[in-house]
Scaffold this motif. Sequence first.
Motif, PDB file in Angstrom:
ATOM      1  N   TYR A 120       0.859  -1.426   0.026  1.00  0.00           N
ATOM      2  CA  TYR A 120      -0.022   0.003  -0.262  1.00  0.00           C
ATOM      3  C   TYR A 120       0.730   0.969  -0.148  1.00  0.00           C
ATOM      4  O   TYR A 120       0.174   2.236   0.207  1.00  0.00           O
ATOM      5  CB  TYR A 120      -0.989  -0.114   1.195  1.00  0.00           C
ATOM      6  N   CYS A 121       2.003   1.254  -0.442  1.00  0.00           N
ATOM      7  CA  CYS A 121       2.790   2.338  -0.471  1.00  0.00           C
ATOM      8  C   CYS A 121       2.845   2.756  -2.118  1.00  0.00           C
ATOM      9  O   CYS A 121       3.745   2.127  -2.722  1.00  0.00           O
ATOM     10  CB  CYS A 121       4.279   2.165   0.094  1.00  0.00           C
ATOM     11  N   ALA A 122       1.982   3.672  -2.404  1.00  0.00           N
ATOM     12  CA  ALA A 122       1.561   3.818  -3.720  1.00  0.00           C
ATOM     13  C   ALA A 122       2.572   4.562  -4.686  1.00  0.00           C
ATOM     14  O   ALA A 122       2.765   4.281  -5.996  1.00  0.00           O
ATOM     15  CB  ALA A 122       0.361   4.487  -3.950  1.00  0.00           C
ATOM     16  N   LYS A 123       3.626   4.906  -3.901  1.00  0.00           N
ATOM     17  CA  LYS A 123       4.769   5.859  -4.588  1.00  0.00           C
ATOM     18  C   LYS A 123       5.871   4.964  -4.853  1.00  0.00           C
ATOM     19  O   LYS A 123       6.938   5.214  -5.444  1.00  0.00           O
ATOM     20  CB  LYS A 123       5.063   7.075  -3.854  1.00  0.00           C
ATOM     21  N   MET A 124       5.913   3.563  -4.369  1.00  0.00           N
ATOM     22  CA  MET A 124       6.927   2.839  -4.586  1.00  0.00           C
ATOM     23  C   MET A 124       6.922   2.080  -6.030  1.00  0.00           C
ATOM     24  O   MET A 124       6.060   1.793  -6.539  1.00  0.00           O
ATOM     25  CB  MET A 124       7.079   1.589  -3.802  1.00  0.00           C
ATOM     26  N   GLY A 125       8.114   2.135  -6.624  1.00  0.00           N
ATOM     27  CA  GLY A 125       8.202   1.618  -8.135  1.00  0.00           C
ATOM     28  C   GLY A 125       9.168   0.666  -8.258  1.00  0.00           C
ATOM     29  O   GLY A 125       9.786   0.154  -7.311  1.00  0.00           O
ATOM     30  N   ASP A 126       9.501   0.158  -9.641  1.00  0.00           N
ATOM     31  CA  ASP A 126      10.581  -0.402  -9.938  1.00  0.00           C
ATOM     32  C   ASP A 126      12.107  -0.362  -9.506  1.00  0.00           C
ATOM     33  O   ASP A 126      12.698  -0.977  -9.368  1.00  0.00           O
ATOM     34  CB  ASP A 126      10.724  -0.794 -11.510  1.00  0.00           C
ATOM     35  N   SER A 127      12.284   1.204  -9.217  1.00  0.00           N
ATOM     36  CA  SER A 127      13.503   1.661  -8.719  1.00  0.00           C
ATOM     37  C   SER A 127      13.502   0.916  -7.363  1.00  0.00           C
ATOM     38  O   SER A 127      14.882   0.406  -6.780  1.00  0.00           O
ATOM     39  CB  SER A 127      13.798   3.019  -8.603  1.00  0.00           C
ATOM     40  N   ALA A 128      12.635   0.929  -6.475  1.00  0.00           N
ATOM     41  CA  ALA A 128      12.690   0.396  -5.105  1.00  0.00           C
ATOM     42  C   ALA A 128      13.108  -1.171  -5.218  1.00  0.00           C
ATOM     43  O   ALA A 128      14.016  -1.619  -4.368  1.00  0.00           O
ATOM     44  CB  ALA A 128      11.322   0.512  -4.526  1.00  0.00           C
ATOM     45  N   LEU A 129      12.387  -1.901  -6.114  1.00  0.00           N
ATOM     46  CA  LEU A 129      12.644  -3.260  -6.241  1.00  0.00           C
ATOM     47  C   LEU A 129      14.077  -3.528  -6.875  1.00  0.00           C
ATOM     48  O   LEU A 129      14.754  -4.495  -6.669  1.00  0.00           O
ATOM     49  CB  LEU A 129      11.736  -3.666  -7.317  1.00  0.00           C
ATOM     50  N   CYS A 130      14.716  -2.704  -7.716  1.00  0.00           N
ATOM     51  CA  CYS A 130      16.110  -2.724  -8.113  1.00  0.00           C
ATOM     52  C   CYS A 130      16.976  -2.572  -6.797  1.00  0.00           C
ATOM     53  O   CYS A 130      17.877  -3.331  -6.720  1.00  0.00           O
ATOM     54  CB  CYS A 130      16.126  -1.846  -9.224  1.00  0.00           C
ATOM     55  N   LEU A 131      16.600  -1.633  -6.153  1.00  0.00           N
ATOM     56  CA  LEU A 131      17.615  -1.476  -4.824  1.00  0.00           C
ATOM     57  C   LEU A 131      17.688  -2.701  -4.129  1.00  0.00           C
ATOM     58  O   LEU A 131      18.510  -3.134  -3.478  1.00  0.00           O
ATOM     59  CB  LEU A 131      16.898  -0.057  -4.378  1.00  0.00           C
ATOM     60  N   ILE A 132      16.057  -3.162  -3.781  1.00  0.00           N
ATOM     61  CA  ILE A 132      16.213  -4.499  -3.080  1.00  0.00           C
ATOM     62  C   ILE A 132      16.927  -5.244  -3.481  1.00  0.00           C
ATOM     63  O   ILE A 132      17.706  -6.225  -3.012  1.00  0.00           O
ATOM     64  CB  ILE A 132      14.593  -4.666  -2.773  1.00  0.00           C
ATOM     65  N   ALA A 133      16.745  -5.761  -4.903  1.00  0.00           N
ATOM     66  CA  ALA A 133      17.491  -6.820  -5.378  1.00  0.00           C
ATOM     67  C   ALA A 133      18.965  -6.576  -5.286  1.00  0.00           C
ATOM     68  O   ALA A 133      19.663  -7.880  -5.196  1.00  0.00           O
ATOM     69  CB  ALA A 133      17.110  -6.842  -6.965  1.00  0.00           C
ATOM     70  N   GLU A 134      19.430  -5.475  -5.563  1.00  0.00           N
ATOM     71  CA  GLU A 134      20.902  -5.242  -5.456  1.00  0.00           C
ATOM     72  C   GLU A 134      21.465  -5.093  -4.057  1.00  0.00           C
ATOM     73  O   GLU A 134      22.676  -5.699  -3.697  1.00  0.00           O
ATOM     74  CB  GLU A 134      21.442  -3.750  -6.002  1.00  0.00           C
ATOM     75  N   ASN A 135      20.813  -4.995  -3.078  1.00  0.00           N
ATOM     76  CA  ASN A 135      21.188  -4.759  -1.803  1.00  0.00           C
ATOM     77  C   ASN A 135      20.781  -5.578  -0.369  1.00  0.00           C
ATOM     78  O   ASN A 135      21.457  -5.937   0.564  1.00  0.00           O
ATOM     79  CB  ASN A 135      21.109  -3.276  -1.152  1.00  0.00           C
ATOM     80  N   PHE A 136      19.790  -6.409  -0.852  1.00  0.00           N
ATOM     81  CA  PHE A 136      19.000  -7.319  -0.022  1.00  0.00           C
ATOM     82  C   PHE A 136      19.002  -8.745  -0.517  1.00  0.00           C
ATOM     83  O   PHE A 136      17.785  -9.119  -0.333  1.00  0.00           O
ATOM     84  CB  PHE A 136      17.649  -6.856   0.632  1.00  0.00           C
ATOM     85  N   THR A 137      20.109  -9.189  -0.894  1.00  0.00           N
ATOM     86  CA  THR A 137      20.080 -10.689  -1.682  1.00  0.00           C
ATOM     87  C   THR A 137      19.572 -11.719  -0.458  1.00  0.00           C
ATOM     88  O   THR A 137      19.093 -12.680  -1.158  1.00  0.00           O
ATOM     89  CB  THR A 137      21.173 -10.885  -2.272  1.00  0.00           C
ATOM     90  N   GLY A 138      19.476 -11.280   0.881  1.00  0.00           N
ATOM     91  CA  GLY A 138      19.036 -12.308   1.670  1.00  0.00           C
ATOM     92  C   GLY A 138      17.591 -12.261   2.025  1.00  0.00           C
ATOM     93  O   GLY A 138      17.445 -12.830   3.093  1.00  0.00           O
ATOM     94  N   MET A 139      16.830 -11.427   1.204  1.00  0.00           N
ATOM     95  CA  MET A 139      15.574 -11.056   1.631  1.00  0.00           C
ATOM     96  C   MET A 139      14.647 -12.628   1.725  1.00  0.00           C
ATOM     97  O   MET A 139      14.804 -13.374   1.102  1.00  0.00           O
ATOM     98  CB  MET A 139      14.744 -10.292   0.606  1.00  0.00           C
ATOM     99  N   LEU A 140      14.001 -12.515   2.770  1.00  0.00           N
ATOM    100  CA  LEU A 140      13.170 -13.549   3.250  1.00  0.00           C
ATOM    101  C   LEU A 140      11.642 -13.422   2.603  1.00  0.00           C
ATOM    102  O   LEU A 140      10.953 -14.343   2.193  1.00  0.00           O
ATOM    103  CB  LEU A 140      13.220 -14.320   4.769  1.00  0.00           C
ATOM    104  N   THR A 141      11.207 -12.370   3.262  1.00  0.00           N
ATOM    105  CA  THR A 141       9.743 -12.001   3.137  1.00  0.00           C
ATOM    106  C   THR A 141       9.760 -10.719   2.507  1.00  0.00           C
ATOM    107  O   THR A 141      10.375  -9.750   2.907  1.00  0.00           O
ATOM    108  CB  THR A 141       8.980 -12.372   4.264  1.00  0.00           C
ATOM    109  N   LEU A 142       8.861 -10.490   1.543  1.00  0.00           N
ATOM    110  CA  LEU A 142       8.806  -9.316   0.899  1.00  0.00           C
ATOM    111  C   LEU A 142       7.166  -9.072   0.433  1.00  0.00           C
ATOM    112  O   LEU A 142       6.801  -9.807  -0.296  1.00  0.00           O
ATOM    113  CB  LEU A 142       9.504  -9.167  -0.411  1.00  0.00           C
ATOM    114  N   ASN A 143       6.552  -7.975   0.906  1.00  0.00           N
ATOM    115  CA  ASN A 143       5.073  -7.552   1.001  1.00  0.00           C
ATOM    116  C   ASN A 143       5.307  -6.294  -0.100  1.00  0.00           C
ATOM    117  O   ASN A 143       5.248  -5.346   0.351  1.00  0.00           O
ATOM    118  CB  ASN A 143       4.497  -7.642   2.151  1.00  0.00           C
ATOM    119  N   LEU A 144       4.621  -6.769  -1.344  1.00  0.00           N
ATOM    120  CA  LEU A 144       4.236  -5.575  -2.373  1.00  0.00           C
ATOM    121  C   LEU A 144       3.037  -5.264  -2.710  1.00  0.00           C
ATOM    122  O   LEU A 144       2.624  -4.774  -3.513  1.00  0.00           O
ATOM    123  CB  LEU A 144       5.229  -5.968  -3.589  1.00  0.00           C
ATOM    124  N   CYS A 145       2.074  -5.925  -1.847  1.00  0.00           N
ATOM    125  CA  CYS A 145       0.549  -5.901  -2.299  1.00  0.00           C
ATOM    126  C   CYS A 145       0.309  -4.429  -2.419  1.00  0.00           C
ATOM    127  O   CYS A 145       0.497  -3.523  -1.632  1.00  0.00           O
ATOM    128  CB  CYS A 145       0.000  -6.469  -1.086  1.00  0.00           C
TER     129      CYS A 145
END
Length: 177
Positions: A120-145
Amino acid sequence: KNLRKLSCVGCANLTDDAIRALTQCPVTKQLRGKSLVSLDLTFCIELTGEALHMLGDRSPNLQEIKLTGCSRLTDDMIGRLCRSCSGLQSISLSHCKLLTDSTISHMAEHLWVEHLDISYCAKMGDSALCLIAENFTGMLTLNLCWCRKITEDGLAHIIEACQWLEELNVAYCDKIS
């Protein structure tokens, strides 16, 4: 003094002054809160950056924070918290409508995040996902609903980089088919 976990879910009238009292004795002015590792402030809608500033300075050992529905928070406020609480690994920012991709940039500079809820963070976009992918490779749970700006391209970065991902929610993300 030894409080490790605190839940204030739904305390809609909880203010920055309450956080001040939690982290500093009103009588002796002695700081407290260093033992706090988990804090749930879900839908404490009166909180502002001042509360996060105090928490960051006085509760540097936080590992988990839930700020769902704290709609007054901005990217810079979250950034300051990330600088002060470098042990944060679990963060919920759902329904924080002012937050943008810059919030994830702040996190990437200072944290190793394993559990993230930005639903429900309507201003989050693909740039956020790229940053997550680059920096949090150990991510276990991610909610983008309900992050309606993200696309399949952004999601592809997550799927490729986050090999340990156990739970992913992309419900109601219109641009993902």
